[in-house]
Design an enzyme around this catalytic site. Sequence first.
Site, short mmCIF file in Angstrom:
data_model
loop_
_atom_site.label_atom_id
_atom_site.label_comp_id
_atom_site.label_asym_id
_atom_site.label_seq_id
_atom_site.Cartn_x
_atom_site.Cartn_y
_atom_site.Cartn_z
N ASP A 1 0.84 -1.19 0.00
CA ASP A 1 0.00 0.00 0.00
C ASP A 1 0.88 1.25 0.00
O ASP A 1 2.02 1.23 0.47
CB ASP A 1 -0.90 0.02 1.24
CG ASP A 1 -1.96 -1.07 1.21
OD1 ASP A 1 -2.28 -1.54 0.10
OD2 ASP A 1 -2.45 -1.44 2.29
N LYS A 2 0.34 2.33 -0.49
CA LYS A 2 1.09 3.59 -0.60
C LYS A 2 1.72 4.00 0.72
O LYS A 2 2.89 4.41 0.76
CB LYS A 2 0.16 4.71 -1.10
CG LYS A 2 0.84 6.06 -1.25
CD LYS A 2 -0.13 7.09 -1.81
CE LYS A 2 0.55 8.45 -1.96
NZ LYS A 2 -0.37 9.48 -2.54
#
Length: 231
Positions: free
Chosen positions: A75-76
């Site tokens: 995830d970012k």
Amino acid sequence: MGTSRRTRLAAGYLPKGIRLLHEDTHILVVHKPAGLLTMGTLSDKTATVYAVLTDYVRKGNSKSRKRIFIVHRLDKDTSGILVFAKSGDMKRRLQEGWQDVEKRYMAVVHGVPKHASGIETCFLAENKAHVMYATDDPHNGKLSQTSWRVMQSRGDRSLLELRLLTGRKHQIRVHLSDMGHPILGDRIYGRHKDRRRGLALHAASLAFTHPASGERVTFEAEAPPTFMQLL
């Protein structure tokens, strides 16, 4: 796995924040900082690890056809280890054996678990908003399991070590939220009053059998210094 002198020199060509942990003929292994996408999306086309590494293997030559292949994603707002393949065949071979990869994470969570360790098990399903949720219905979700242990607690926060026994979307985040101990900064599965910027989740190590050499390799990345400051 040790970092070669060649890898250390090559890492100088990468933007600040991305660390090259390993490179050989078949794979690239990097330490991704939080706040950087693995690859672009329709709604977010900002700088990505994929774009940075594509430019890296092409050495700035816009006419080069060299490319890399995404094996898995983070995830970012999650920092830690990412593996990329240098060919479609290597990507396929890595993904075929991905269920046997040992994945270790670290997270800072709200509260202190009642037990020192445990295994969280449930079935995970996805709603129309692409948000994952836990269910007891095996026909409506996929089996997910996460092993966890408390490494340190201070006040109303704890540092956990987690190992993925299965690999589902947002698995750790949903499991910890379901336990009543959401990750600090998790704006999807966490507490609504949690205004911390960034997600306190880090992919600390990966261990797998290299498809080309047959050697068992382990890559590690230290958690950001801010992790301990959160306790």
